[in-house]
Motif scaffolding. Structure first.
Motif, PDB file in Angstrom:
ATOM      1  N   TYR A 108      -4.161  -2.896   2.754  1.00 34.14           N
ATOM      2  CA  TYR A 108      -4.520  -1.747   3.589  1.00 34.14           C
ATOM      3  C   TYR A 108      -3.303  -0.861   3.819  1.00 34.14           C
ATOM      4  O   TYR A 108      -3.401   0.377   3.734  1.00 34.14           O
ATOM      5  N   ALA A 109      -2.153  -1.471   4.109  1.00 34.34           N
ATOM      6  CA  ALA A 109      -0.939  -0.698   4.376  1.00 34.34           C
ATOM      7  C   ALA A 109      -0.540   0.124   3.156  1.00 34.34           C
ATOM      8  O   ALA A 109      -0.171   1.301   3.275  1.00 34.34           O
ATOM      9  N   VAL A 110      -0.625  -0.477   1.977  1.00 33.11           N
ATOM     10  CA  VAL A 110      -0.262   0.228   0.745  1.00 33.11           C
ATOM     11  C   VAL A 110      -1.200   1.403   0.498  1.00 33.11           C
ATOM     12  O   VAL A 110      -0.769   2.530   0.215  1.00 33.11           O
ATOM     13  N   ARG A 111      -2.496   1.160   0.595  1.00 27.94           N
ATOM     14  CA  ARG A 111      -3.482   2.209   0.320  1.00 27.94           C
ATOM     15  C   ARG A 111      -3.336   3.390   1.277  1.00 27.94           C
ATOM     16  O   ARG A 111      -3.329   4.554   0.866  1.00 27.94           O
ATOM     17  N   LYS A 112      -3.214   3.086   2.549  1.00 32.57           N
ATOM     18  CA  LYS A 112      -3.144   4.153   3.540  1.00 32.57           C
ATOM     19  C   LYS A 112      -1.853   4.958   3.411  1.00 32.57           C
ATOM     20  O   LYS A 112      -1.849   6.178   3.602  1.00 32.57           O
ATOM     21  N   THR A 113      -0.766   4.270   3.112  1.00 27.59           N
ATOM     22  CA  THR A 113       0.511   4.974   2.983  1.00 27.59           C
ATOM     23  C   THR A 113       0.457   5.993   1.853  1.00 27.59           C
ATOM     24  O   THR A 113       0.929   7.129   1.993  1.00 27.59           O
ATOM     25  N   ILE A 114      -0.127   5.620   0.729  1.00 28.09           N
ATOM     26  CA  ILE A 114      -0.220   6.529  -0.419  1.00 28.09           C
ATOM     27  C   ILE A 114      -1.278   7.605  -0.200  1.00 28.09           C
ATOM     28  O   ILE A 114      -1.039   8.797  -0.418  1.00 28.09           O
ATOM     29  N   LEU A 115      -2.462   7.183   0.245  1.00 25.45           N
ATOM     30  CA  LEU A 115      -3.573   8.128   0.379  1.00 25.45           C
ATOM     31  C   LEU A 115      -3.344   9.174   1.462  1.00 25.45           C
ATOM     32  O   LEU A 115      -3.836  10.294   1.369  1.00 25.45           O
ATOM     33  N   LYS A 116      -2.596   8.819   2.498  1.00 27.36           N
ATOM     34  CA  LYS A 116      -2.363   9.740   3.607  1.00 27.36           C
ATOM     35  C   LYS A 116      -1.035  10.491   3.493  1.00 27.36           C
ATOM     36  O   LYS A 116      -0.655  11.226   4.393  1.00 27.36           O
ATOM     37  N   SER A 117      -0.343  10.296   2.376  1.00 28.54           N
ATOM     38  CA  SER A 117       0.958  10.944   2.220  1.00 28.54           C
ATOM     39  C   SER A 117       0.806  12.459   2.084  1.00 28.54           C
ATOM     40  O   SER A 117      -0.070  12.939   1.357  1.00 28.54           O
ATOM     41  N   PRO A 118       1.672  13.263   2.755  1.00 32.32           N
ATOM     42  CA  PRO A 118       1.648  14.720   2.572  1.00 32.32           C
ATOM     43  C   PRO A 118       1.946  15.061   1.116  1.00 32.32           C
ATOM     44  O   PRO A 118       2.742  14.361   0.473  1.00 32.32           O
ATOM     45  N   PHE A 259      -5.097  -2.985  11.879  1.00 30.76           N
ATOM     46  CA  PHE A 259      -3.732  -2.690  11.443  1.00 30.76           C
ATOM     47  C   PHE A 259      -2.860  -2.269  12.625  1.00 30.76           C
ATOM     48  O   PHE A 259      -1.721  -2.724  12.757  1.00 30.76           O
ATOM     49  N   ILE A 260      -3.378  -1.409  13.479  1.00 29.75           N
ATOM     50  CA  ILE A 260      -2.625  -0.967  14.658  1.00 29.75           C
ATOM     51  C   ILE A 260      -2.310  -2.161  15.557  1.00 29.75           C
ATOM     52  O   ILE A 260      -1.192  -2.298  16.069  1.00 29.75           O
ATOM     53  N   SER A 261      -3.287  -3.034  15.740  1.00 29.37           N
ATOM     54  CA  SER A 261      -3.084  -4.234  16.574  1.00 29.37           C
ATOM     55  C   SER A 261      -1.996  -5.123  15.974  1.00 29.37           C
ATOM     56  O   SER A 261      -1.147  -5.662  16.700  1.00 29.37           O
ATOM     57  N   ALA A 262      -2.016  -5.265  14.640  1.00 34.68           N
ATOM     58  CA  ALA A 262      -1.018  -6.104  13.977  1.00 34.68           C
ATOM     59  C   ALA A 262       0.377  -5.510  14.115  1.00 34.68           C
ATOM     60  O   ALA A 262       1.351  -6.237  14.368  1.00 34.68           O
ATOM     61  N   VAL A 263       0.488  -4.195  13.973  1.00 40.09           N
ATOM     62  CA  VAL A 263       1.786  -3.521  14.115  1.00 40.09           C
ATOM     63  C   VAL A 263       2.327  -3.702  15.529  1.00 40.09           C
ATOM     64  O   VAL A 263       3.513  -3.998  15.723  1.00 40.09           O
ATOM     65  N   LEU A 264       1.466  -3.548  16.523  1.00 44.75           N
ATOM     66  CA  LEU A 264       1.901  -3.729  17.915  1.00 44.75           C
ATOM     67  C   LEU A 264       2.340  -5.162  18.172  1.00 44.75           C
ATOM     68  O   LEU A 264       3.346  -5.398  18.849  1.00 44.75           O
ATOM     69  N   ALA A 265       1.587  -6.110  17.625  1.00 44.69           N
ATOM     70  CA  ALA A 265       1.954  -7.520  17.798  1.00 44.69           C
ATOM     71  C   ALA A 265       3.296  -7.806  17.141  1.00 44.69           C
ATOM     72  O   ALA A 265       4.137  -8.525  17.698  1.00 44.69           O
ATOM     73  N   GLY A 266       3.510  -7.210  15.966  1.00 47.71           N
ATOM     74  CA  GLY A 266       4.782  -7.384  15.282  1.00 47.71           C
ATOM     75  C   GLY A 266       5.938  -6.776  16.050  1.00 47.71           C
ATOM     76  O   GLY A 266       7.026  -7.364  16.134  1.00 47.71           O
ATOM     77  N   LEU A 267       5.719  -5.608  16.640  1.00 45.34           N
ATOM     78  CA  LEU A 267       6.757  -4.956  17.441  1.00 45.34           C
ATOM     79  C   LEU A 267       7.121  -5.778  18.672  1.00 45.34           C
ATOM     80  O   LEU A 267       8.295  -5.908  19.029  1.00 45.34           O
ATOM     81  N   LEU A 268       6.121  -6.338  19.316  1.00 48.83           N
ATOM     82  CA  LEU A 268       6.374  -7.187  20.488  1.00 48.83           C
ATOM     83  C   LEU A 268       7.213  -8.401  20.105  1.00 48.83           C
ATOM     84  O   LEU A 268       8.115  -8.812  20.841  1.00 48.83           O
ATOM     85  N   TYR A 269       6.910  -8.960  18.938  1.00 43.92           N
ATOM     86  CA  TYR A 269       7.664 -10.125  18.463  1.00 43.92           C
ATOM     87  C   TYR A 269       9.118  -9.735  18.188  1.00 43.92           C
ATOM     88  O   TYR A 269      10.050 -10.456  18.589  1.00 43.92           O
ATOM     89  N   VAL A 270       9.326  -8.594  17.534  1.00 44.21           N
ATOM     90  CA  VAL A 270      10.683  -8.132  17.234  1.00 44.21           C
ATOM     91  C   VAL A 270      11.454  -7.858  18.522  1.00 44.21           C
ATOM     92  O   VAL A 270      12.636  -8.225  18.650  1.00 44.21           O
ATOM     93  N   ILE A 271      10.796  -7.233  19.502  1.00 44.82           N
ATOM     94  CA  ILE A 271      11.438  -6.967  20.794  1.00 44.82           C
ATOM     95  C   ILE A 271      11.845  -8.279  21.469  1.00 44.82           C
ATOM     96  O   ILE A 271      12.939  -8.388  22.037  1.00 44.82           O
TER      97      ILE A 271
END
Length: 504
Positions: A108-118, A259-271
């Protein structure tokens, strides 16, 4: 009339023919282990020995064709395998990264990054995502190029330019990443085993090339993007084909939320990790309250990364509905480890070869005598390193497996370069850039046929010549760029990883 082949085409045919005659990597290392047994016996007949540079003691070359050698072979076989450093590192990394991949988060991250790129960043995004895709291992080579071709096609640009940029990033830029990936764990483990031929306590960490890898991602993204827009695309011209291509697969309705939930969870872990590091008397810092030179944080980087990927993978899987119980977690982890089955079989043979090379003292003999020879002919410094890079890039035409090739080269070159004063992690960098750059132009690269099939969706006349004409510029430019970058790091004294200089 049969088309006359040019010099380069004939060269590729010869390489392919010779490479195809080589045994598979497992059989190759079994053969090398047998060769070590025979060579150790021959050296022992001449009472060969070497003075260990660190200990100062005389080490005789011990024969594996002897009572002592037979006992070692039989009694150490299991320990050689289970104690081989890369095995545990890679399996543990794949438990986390594989989980995130199997639940669909990385895709999902790969697809969205490419498809939504300016549009103005599209080319650079494709190269960047290709390079970063090695988090998903070889899956990136299959996923990113066709997706990039589709996006280029939809915006009216030549689809083969997108495919080439994506494949160059995923194939030639395979070794670089902003994160610590499975490749770092794999190579560091093999390098550690090789370094211990000279120093039994030496450890090469998966983070020892991290700074160089981060710089590589940035530089290669820019270089790859410029090469695509300024050379590859103009050479291809305007696309006039009438390709019939598959649209992107339907997105899961909860994918974005997951995906947003996973990113937030990852950020909390890094913090949490960062806060723990800065606590007074932190359990993650050394006695001086610092991360360098050695600290529990750096020593435990693999478990820390493992937990990061488990957290984001489980979060994504739970929100999207793929993980409903702990059984699902273990199931996806098991599936990711299954993908390593061929690697685990290969490790068994590599571990025996490495152990025989070390026990017989042949490794020390080659390192000391090789270093003395190089010094006697005054072939040291960066000319030596560049020569080694070119040698490895050519070796890639015969042995495409990065782990197999490094397992052959590391026991020879890591101790030898240690004798010349170079840090094992620096030698590892030189190997990585050579191996990665020429991946995409070796006839034996297993994904060449797949990329050719993708190319023929847009150009039915595309052949090996079309493929090579697109990929050779990326291979050469990436290799030259990387050599310049390693020269910058070397002469500017920039560490290749936390506390890792070029010279010991």
């Amino acid at each position: 009339m049969k088309e006359k082949k040019g010099f380069f085409q004939k060269f590729l045919d010869i390489v392919e023919k010779v490479g195809n005659k080589l045994p598979d990597p497992f059989a190759l290392f079994v053969g090398l282990a047998v060769l070590m047994i025979i060579v150790s016996w021959i050296f022992s007949l001449f009472n060969a020995s070497v003075v260990h540079p660190g200990k100062g003691e005389v080490l005789p070359i011990k024969s594996l064709i002897s009572a002592e050698g037979l006992q070692f072979i039989l009694t150490s076989m299991l320990d050689n395998f289970t104690g081989f450093a890369p095995l545990g590192l890679v399996v543990v990394m794949m438990l986390g990264v594989g989980l995130a991949e199997k639940v669909g988060m990385l895709d999902y991250a790969v697809r969205k990054t490419i498809l939504k790129s300016p549009p103005f960043l599209l080319t650079y995004t494709v190269v960047f995502v290709g390079i970063m895709g090695n988090l998903a291992s070889d899956a990136a080579v299959v996923l990113i190029p066709p997706l990039a071709a589709l996006v280029f096609y939809k915006v009216g640009r030549h689809p083969l330019a997108g495919l080439a940029a994506g494949f160059a990033g995923a194939g030639a830029g395979f070794t670089a990443n902003l994160f610590i990936a499975g490749t770092d764990a794999l190579l560091a483990g093999i390098t550690t085993e090789a370094a211990r031929i000279m120093d039994e306590t030496f450890i090469v960490s998966p983070v020892d090339n991290w700074f160089f890898n981060i710089a590589s991602v940035i530089v290669l993204t820019i270089v790859g993007g410029l090469l695509t827009t300024k050379f590859i695309e103009p050479r291809l011209g305007v696309y006039k084909g009438d390709a019939v291509v598959d649209e992107e697969t339907e997105e899961h309705p909860k994918a974005k939320k997951a995906f947003i939930s996973a990113v937030l969870a990852g950020l909390l872990y890094v913090i949490l990790i960062v806060v723990t590091i800065y606590l007074p008397n932190s359990p993650l810092t050394n006695e001086n309250g610092e991360l360098l030179p050695k600290s529990p944080f750096l020593s435990g980087i693999i478990p820390i990364i493992l937990f990061f990927f488990i957290i984001i993978g489980v979060t994504y899987g739970m929100v999207i509905g793929k993980i409903k119980s702990s059984k699902d977690i273990s199931h996806y982890m098991s599936e990711s480890v299954k993908d390593l089955s061929s690697y685990i079989v290969l490790v068994f043979a590599i571990a025996q070869f490495t152990a025989y090379f070390n026990w017989s003292n042949l490794g020390t003999w080659v390192a000391v005598n090789g270093a003395e020879f190089l010094e006697s002919v005054n072939f040291t410094g960066m000319p030596l390193i560049i020569g080694y890079i070119i040698f490895t890039s050519l070796m890639n035409f015969l042995i495409t497996s990065g782990s197999a090739k490094w397992a052959i080269e590391a026991p020879i070159f890591v101790p030898m370069f240690m004798e010349l004063g170079y840090h094992p992690a620096f030698t590892q960098v030189a190997y990585r850039i050579a191996d990665s750059s020429t991946n995409i132009v070796t006839p034996l690269f297993p994904y060449m046929v797949i990329i050719l099939a993708f190319m023929q969706r847009y150009d039915k006349k595309a052949s090996i010549g079309t493929y090579m004409s697109l990929m050779i510029p990326y291979s050469l430019v990436f290799l030259i760029t990387w050599i310049i970058l390693i020269l910058v790091f070397f002469y500017a004294g920039i560490p290749f990883g936390p506390g890792i200089p070029a010279r010991m």
